[in-house]
Design a protein around this motif. Structure first.
Motif, PDB file in Angstrom:
ATOM      1  N   SER A   1     -33.402  -5.824 -23.062  1.00 61.38           N
ATOM      2  CA  SER A   1     -32.648  -6.081 -24.284  1.00 61.38           C
ATOM      3  C   SER A   1     -33.499  -5.742 -25.499  1.00 61.38           C
ATOM      4  O   SER A   1     -34.705  -5.982 -25.521  1.00 61.38           O
ATOM      5  CB  SER A   1     -32.219  -7.551 -24.345  1.00 61.38           C
ATOM      6  OG  SER A   1     -31.592  -7.836 -25.583  1.00 61.38           O
TER       7      SER A   1
ATOM      8  N   VAL B   1     -32.634  -7.029 -28.415  1.00 58.23           N
ATOM      9  CA  VAL B   1     -32.430  -8.165 -29.311  1.00 58.23           C
ATOM     10  C   VAL B   1     -33.738  -8.963 -29.412  1.00 58.23           C
ATOM     11  O   VAL B   1     -34.335  -9.309 -28.385  1.00 58.23           O
ATOM     12  CB  VAL B   1     -31.303  -9.078 -28.788  1.00 58.23           C
ATOM     13  CG1 VAL B   1     -31.177 -10.334 -29.650  1.00 58.23           C
ATOM     14  CG2 VAL B   1     -29.984  -8.310 -28.756  1.00 58.23           C
TER      15      VAL B   1
ATOM     16  N   ALA C   1     -34.940 -11.950 -27.009  1.00 53.55           N
ATOM     17  CA  ALA C   1     -34.071 -11.993 -25.835  1.00 53.55           C
ATOM     18  C   ALA C   1     -34.866 -11.763 -24.558  1.00 53.55           C
ATOM     19  O   ALA C   1     -34.397 -12.064 -23.464  1.00 53.55           O
ATOM     20  CB  ALA C   1     -32.959 -10.958 -25.950  1.00 53.55           C
TER      21      ALA C   1
ATOM     22  N   ARG D   1     -33.389 -18.451 -22.960  1.00 52.20           N
ATOM     23  CA  ARG D   1     -33.519 -17.152 -23.626  1.00 52.20           C
ATOM     24  C   ARG D   1     -32.183 -16.396 -23.615  1.00 52.20           C
ATOM     25  O   ARG D   1     -31.872 -15.647 -24.535  1.00 52.20           O
ATOM     26  CB  ARG D   1     -34.623 -16.332 -22.949  1.00 52.20           C
ATOM     27  CG  ARG D   1     -35.203 -15.250 -23.826  1.00 52.20           C
ATOM     28  CD  ARG D   1     -36.433 -14.637 -23.195  1.00 52.20           C
ATOM     29  NE  ARG D   1     -37.564 -15.530 -23.191  1.00 52.20           N
ATOM     30  CZ  ARG D   1     -38.368 -15.741 -24.227  1.00 52.20           C
ATOM     31  NH1 ARG D   1     -38.138 -15.121 -25.374  1.00 52.20           N
ATOM     32  NH2 ARG D   1     -39.404 -16.559 -24.134  1.00 52.20           N
TER      33      ARG D   1
ATOM     34  N   ASP E   1     -30.204 -14.792 -26.842  1.00 49.63           N
ATOM     35  CA  ASP E   1     -29.627 -13.452 -26.851  1.00 49.63           C
ATOM     36  C   ASP E   1     -28.173 -13.495 -27.316  1.00 49.63           C
ATOM     37  O   ASP E   1     -27.749 -12.714 -28.187  1.00 49.63           O
ATOM     38  CB  ASP E   1     -29.721 -12.864 -25.438  1.00 49.63           C
ATOM     39  CG  ASP E   1     -29.338 -11.394 -25.384  1.00 49.63           C
ATOM     40  OD1 ASP E   1     -29.276 -10.756 -26.447  1.00 49.63           O
ATOM     41  OD2 ASP E   1     -29.108 -10.883 -24.273  1.00 49.63           O
TER      42      ASP E   1
ATOM     43  N   LYS F   1     -26.745 -12.142 -31.188  1.00 55.44           N
ATOM     44  CA  LYS F   1     -25.671 -11.142 -31.295  1.00 55.44           C
ATOM     45  C   LYS F   1     -24.473 -11.714 -32.056  1.00 55.44           C
ATOM     46  O   LYS F   1     -23.920 -11.071 -32.959  1.00 55.44           O
ATOM     47  CB  LYS F   1     -25.234 -10.694 -29.905  1.00 55.44           C
ATOM     48  CG  LYS F   1     -26.273  -9.903 -29.133  1.00 55.44           C
ATOM     49  CD  LYS F   1     -25.790  -9.646 -27.711  1.00 55.44           C
ATOM     50  CE  LYS F   1     -26.833  -8.920 -26.881  1.00 55.44           C
ATOM     51  NZ  LYS F   1     -26.412  -8.795 -25.451  1.00 55.44           N
TER      52      LYS F   1
END
Length: 524
Positions: free
Chosen positions: A105, A107, A110, A383, A387, A391
């Protein structure tokens, strides 16, 4: 000779001005991330009603922001919705991507720091990184699709998943490093048995948890993780030779059966009894067990019993006198949580694990590893919430701005990140100690550390679940759609505080161990 292959057709292209002309009830198009969809017929089938398509900024317009304020990317990947696409906007390319199998990821936070570009780690080697990449690819391609389907219908994992895991010897690796791995080919030869360590095992646990399906995750042999070690460490050579290959191959399943309705943490309060036959060759076991993970589909039961000499652990094979019934819990029934009845079950004395009356040592020998595995899973679950929330707060708009423009929202994200990073770092430190201590040293030096770690980890998890729920609002209590992973975690996270020892019990255990180590010659 004519080709029999599939003919690839370039998608039709439109200008935004052309799409804008299709803005009426009988002729309705929209744009989502440069793709053009004809929703003329679909509008009346839309779960939210046809009216949502007639807001001022939707008919014939770019509805990307509106769509992602209400739906997950995976909606666009469903066949029934893909069929609505009739073309693309000329000169534009999609800018938004969903889940990419095997990928890390992008992000922030994340992924744990050791998997983040540019970050270094004193613990993870290049082999660990290759192992993680292979494990993630396997989870995304083999486990994840089955996890989502089975979590929804409550059925046990599909057998082919167990079989595929067995091909890589994942069932064996989940027991941790040790002699049981000797001679096995691990992850298609990616890691040698003698080089496999607790960081490899940590990777396995954390990658599986990424599925966001707790019941399914426990169904993937959680019973084996806690039920097989007593056989590995205390079973007779004959018993191990018969049982272990069956379980490692994914053909048979095992669970730990200790808890009872009248005795959870108090193992000495168990009422299930085992008495010997007159010839001394068999045990006769009578009693019940409750909340046993994987119990409904287990073939073997590692059972805690009250015997004449005290507390004894005995391996029982499913057969006459053994009955299992499913128990409905906060999460999916796919975990196979069971109520078990043993009605005068006859078991060979050779199935005794360890010494008669020595059952407490059999159980204690596995507690550290069991609790450590739970910490691995909890850290990665938290985690996953980060994430989702990072988002969501970026794409969800309120009062004309993204949610993350609000200081109160950023404060919640900050707390979630801080908790999860601290949990992961403490976990990695404890894992490093495990890699450099014998099993006996772990029992004496790490019991308190791991008890504290689990207490702290599960408490952090509950706070993170609450913050995630607040950020998703009503969607955070909805079992489908945008907040489904947060809803799921919020619903099942209290369970973590009980498994492997309740938080308060573990906190006291850690302090008592510290007090015993206090030097007598030190005063204020």
């Amino acid at each position: 000779m004519a080709s029999t292959g599939t003919v690839f057709q370039e998608p039709r292209t439109f200008t935004r001005e052309e799409v804008a002309k299709h803005n009426k009830e009988g002729d309705l198009w929209i744009i989502i991330d440069s793709k053009v969809y004809d929703v003329t017929r679909f509008k009346n089938l839309h779960p939210g009603g046809a009216s949502v398509f007639f807001d001022d900024d939707i008919p014939g317009q770019d509805a990307t922001d509106v769509f992602f304020g209400l739906h997950r990317f995976e909606v666009l990947e469903r066949p029934q919705y893909q069929r609505l696409q009739i073309g693309v906007i000329a000169g534009e390319k999609p800018q938004i991507h969903g889940k990419v199998d095997g990928a890390l990821s992008k992000v922030p936070y994340a992924e744990p720091a050791w998997l983040t570009d540019g970050f270094k780690s004193p613990y993870f080697t290049e082999n660990h990184r290759k192992f993680q990449a292979a494990m993630r690819k396997f989870v995304d391609e083999v486990i994840y699709p089955d996890a989502q389907a089975r979590e929804a219908d409550g059925k046990r994992p599909t057998q082919h998943v167990f079989d595929r895991m067995a091909e890589l010897n994942l069932h064996a690796m989940r027991m941790g490093p040790g002699k049981h791995l000797k001679g096995l080919t691990l992850m298609n030869g990616l890691v040698k048995p003698e080089e496999f360590d607790y960081f490899h095992e940590l990777i396995i646990s954390q990658e599986i948890v990424r599925c966001g399906a707790r019941g399914y995750g426990d169904a993937l042999n959680a019973g084996c993780v806690i039920g097989l070690p007593p056989v590995l460490n205390f079973g007779s050579p004959e018993l191990k030779a018969r049982v272990i290959p069956e379980v490692f191959s994914g053909k048979k399943f095992i669970c730990l059966a200790v808890s009872e309705a009248h005795a959870g943490s108090d193992v000495f309060g168990l009422q299930t009894t085992a008495t010997k036959t007159e010839d001394g060759k068999h045990w006769i076991i009578t009693g019940t067990k409750k909340w046993i993970t994987n119990g409904t589909f287990a073939d073997y039961f590692t059972v805690g019993c009250k015997t004449e000499d005290g507390f004894t652990v005995i391996l029982v094979e499913r057969g006459e006198g053994v009955e299992t019934k499913p128990i409905k819990t906060s999460y999916s029934s796919t975990a196979g949580t069971a109520y078990i009845t043993f009605d005068h079950v006859k078991v060979p004395v050779e199935n005794t694990l360890g010494e008669e009356g020595g059952g407490i040592f059999v159980m204690l020998s596995n507690f550290n590893h069991e609790r450590w595995v739970m910490c691995c899973c909890s850290a990665r679950s938290q985690r996953l919430v980060i994430d989702e929330c990072m988002k969501w707060t970026s794409q969800r708009k309120a009062f004309g701005k993204p949610l993350n423009s609000q200081p109160v929202v950023r404060a919640k994200l900050a707390a979630m990140i801080a908790r999860t990073e601290s949990v992961q770092n403490w976990l990695e430190n404890v894992t490093y100690q495990m890699c450099n201590m014998s099993y006996k040293e772990q029992a004496s030096k790490l019991a308190g550390q791991i008890a504290f770690l689990k207490m702290y980890t599960t408490r952090c998890g509950q706070e993170t679940a609450r913050d995630g729920l607040h950020l998703f609002g009503g969607r955070g209590v909805t079992q489908s759609g945008m907040g489904r992973f947060v809803e799921h975690y919020y619903r099942i996270v209290p369970f973590d505080a009980l498994l492997g020892g309740a938080e308060d019990v573990l906190a006291d255990l850690g302090v008592r161990q510290a007090i015993r180590a206090m030097p007598k010659d030190t005063k204020l």
